[in-house]
Design an enzyme around this catalytic site. Structure first.
Site, PDB file in Angstrom:
ATOM      1  N   LYS A   1      16.739  16.104 -34.163  1.00 34.97           N
ATOM      2  CA  LYS A   1      17.489  16.881 -33.178  1.00 34.97           C
ATOM      3  C   LYS A   1      17.076  16.430 -31.781  1.00 34.97           C
ATOM      4  O   LYS A   1      16.436  17.157 -31.017  1.00 34.97           O
ATOM      5  CB  LYS A   1      17.260  18.375 -33.388  1.00 34.97           C
ATOM      6  CG  LYS A   1      17.769  18.872 -34.740  1.00 34.97           C
ATOM      7  CD  LYS A   1      17.443  20.335 -34.977  1.00 34.97           C
ATOM      8  CE  LYS A   1      17.917  20.798 -36.353  1.00 34.97           C
ATOM      9  NZ  LYS A   1      17.553  22.198 -36.640  1.00 34.97           N
TER      10      LYS A   1
ATOM     11  N   ASP B   1      12.815  25.497 -46.709  1.00 34.61           N
ATOM     12  CA  ASP B   1      13.708  25.853 -45.608  1.00 34.61           C
ATOM     13  C   ASP B   1      14.006  27.340 -45.584  1.00 34.61           C
ATOM     14  O   ASP B   1      14.532  27.897 -46.556  1.00 34.61           O
ATOM     15  CB  ASP B   1      15.012  25.058 -45.724  1.00 34.61           C
ATOM     16  CG  ASP B   1      15.890  25.224 -44.499  1.00 34.61           C
ATOM     17  OD1 ASP B   1      15.389  25.003 -43.377  1.00 34.61           O
ATOM     18  OD2 ASP B   1      17.065  25.587 -44.657  1.00 34.61           O
TER      19      ASP B   1
ATOM     20  N   LYS C   1      18.903  17.040 -48.239  1.00 34.86           N
ATOM     21  CA  LYS C   1      19.037  18.415 -47.776  1.00 34.86           C
ATOM     22  C   LYS C   1      20.139  19.125 -48.557  1.00 34.86           C
ATOM     23  O   LYS C   1      20.700  18.592 -49.499  1.00 34.86           O
ATOM     24  CB  LYS C   1      19.279  18.435 -46.271  1.00 34.86           C
ATOM     25  CG  LYS C   1      18.136  17.766 -45.480  1.00 34.86           C
ATOM     26  CD  LYS C   1      18.206  18.070 -44.010  1.00 34.86           C
ATOM     27  CE  LYS C   1      17.797  19.510 -43.729  1.00 34.86           C
ATOM     28  NZ  LYS C   1      17.749  19.798 -42.281  1.00 34.86           N
TER      29      LYS C   1
ATOM     30  N   ARG D   1      15.259   6.587 -10.450  1.00 38.74           N
ATOM     31  CA  ARG D   1      15.894   7.654 -11.212  1.00 38.74           C
ATOM     32  C   ARG D   1      15.584   7.575 -12.696  1.00 38.74           C
ATOM     33  O   ARG D   1      15.328   8.593 -13.347  1.00 38.74           O
ATOM     34  CB  ARG D   1      17.407   7.636 -10.958  1.00 38.74           C
ATOM     35  CG  ARG D   1      18.193   8.726 -11.679  1.00 38.74           C
ATOM     36  CD  ARG D   1      17.550  10.098 -11.632  1.00 38.74           C
ATOM     37  NE  ARG D   1      17.201  10.532 -10.274  1.00 38.74           N
ATOM     38  CZ  ARG D   1      16.370  11.523 -10.008  1.00 38.74           C
ATOM     39  NH1 ARG D   1      15.770  12.171 -10.998  1.00 38.74           N
ATOM     40  NH2 ARG D   1      16.111  11.864  -8.767  1.00 38.74           N
TER      41      ARG D   1
ATOM     42  N   GLU E   1      14.824  19.154 -49.923  1.00 41.22           N
ATOM     43  CA  GLU E   1      14.843  20.523 -49.413  1.00 41.22           C
ATOM     44  C   GLU E   1      15.001  21.528 -50.545  1.00 41.22           C
ATOM     45  O   GLU E   1      15.795  21.332 -51.466  1.00 41.22           O
ATOM     46  CB  GLU E   1      15.997  20.691 -48.424  1.00 41.22           C
ATOM     47  CG  GLU E   1      16.120  22.106 -47.858  1.00 41.22           C
ATOM     48  CD  GLU E   1      17.298  22.236 -46.905  1.00 41.22           C
ATOM     49  OE1 GLU E   1      17.181  21.742 -45.770  1.00 41.22           O
ATOM     50  OE2 GLU E   1      18.330  22.800 -47.298  1.00 41.22           O
TER      51      GLU E   1
END
Length: 285
Positions: free
Chosen positions: A137, A224, A169, A102, A202
């Protein structure tokens, strides 16, 4: 990115925790009906099309579960595959094969999907000089696998975590009191703590780009949610001052247009958070 030794340590942790989670005190299904002395073979069957990833990880899993297992590889990581292809054979203790099954499949199915999507993005950008980057992410607990898959697909890894690069950021900038204070405080902190880390900042507007390039020691500017015209203007302003990266809602239809604006990198969270697992199975034979 982190060192090879650190990366391998992350893989070791993933394997140990996944086996702990899945097997616990014992694989009672196998223990109940398969003698400990029984041996067998199984094949990794591809039931989809795309880029195969996770073969080398599967070898590590099998070795962790039972070093006596033997793996014969026919298709290596990064290779295009089609329905019906056989990636490898594994032979040895039947109980051990089932214990590892698995984790091997879960990892390879997801890694192959990420590698396949990354390769598609890389192909879209072919000839532009712009490279594809992943992000943080990722799925909690298996980041190393997902970033490995991006590399297999031809992309590049961004920072691994919060500790191997500084990325200022919007929230960092706002909490720090602005771009210039954030950059200055960062350099002071890095110096005081003897840290040699690259700094990415950013920008949310052309004015912010101008302010960033007025400060020394910035490795890359993250543009961005800029549109094409703003991106071209920003790239021209930045010149050779530092690297450039586009991000924010960029998809398969728009990424080449952003690349043609002259940015060095395009980062995409979709490489790891929006994929469908490749269909693979491990079949006894």
């Amino acid at each position: 990115m982190i060192s090879d030794i650190q990366f391998q340590n992350e893989l070791d942790i993933i394997i140990a925790n996944a086996i702990r989670e899945d097997v616990g005190p014992g694989d009672y299904s196998s223990l109940a009906c398969i003698p400990a002395s029984a041996t067998g073979r199984a094949k990794l069957l591809v039931k989809d099309t795309g880029i195969l990833a996770g073969v080398d990880f599967a070898k590590q899993v099998f070795n962790y579960v039972d070093p006596a297992l033997e793996i014969e590889v026919f298709i290596n990581d990064g290779t295009p595959v089609n329905y019906g292809d056989i990636a490898f054979h594994v032979s040895g203790s039947s109980q051990s094969i089932l214990k590892a099954e698995r984790l091997v499949l879960n990892a390879m199915q997801r890694m192959s999907a990420i590698a396949t999507k990354t390769k598609k993005y890389v192909d879209i950008l072919e000839g532009t000089g712009t490279k594809v980057l992943d992000t943080r992410k990722t799925t909690p607990g298996i980041r190393a696998l997902e970033k490995w898959a991006v590399k297999i697909g031809g992309g590049e890894n961004h920072r691994f975590a919060l500790y191997d690069m500084v990325m200022l950021k919007d929230n960092h900038i706002d909490f720090a009191g602005g771009i210039t204070p954030a950059i200055q405080k960062t350099h002071e902190y890095l110096k005081a703590n003897s840290l040699d880390l690259k700094v990415i900042v950013e920008a949310r507007s052309i004015d912010e780009v101008c302010e960033i390039i007025s400060n020394p020691g910035v490795h890359r500017i993250l543009l961005d949610n800029f549109d094409y015209d703003q991106t071209r203007e920003a790239v021209a302003l930045i010149g050779d001052h530092c690297q450039t990266e586009s991000s924010g809602g960029i998809n398969e239809d728009t990424m080449r247009h952003y690349a043609e604006c002259g940015v060095d990198y395009i980062s995409s969270g979709a490489l790891t958070h929006s994929i469908y697992n490749m269909d693979l199975s491990l079949k006894a034979f």
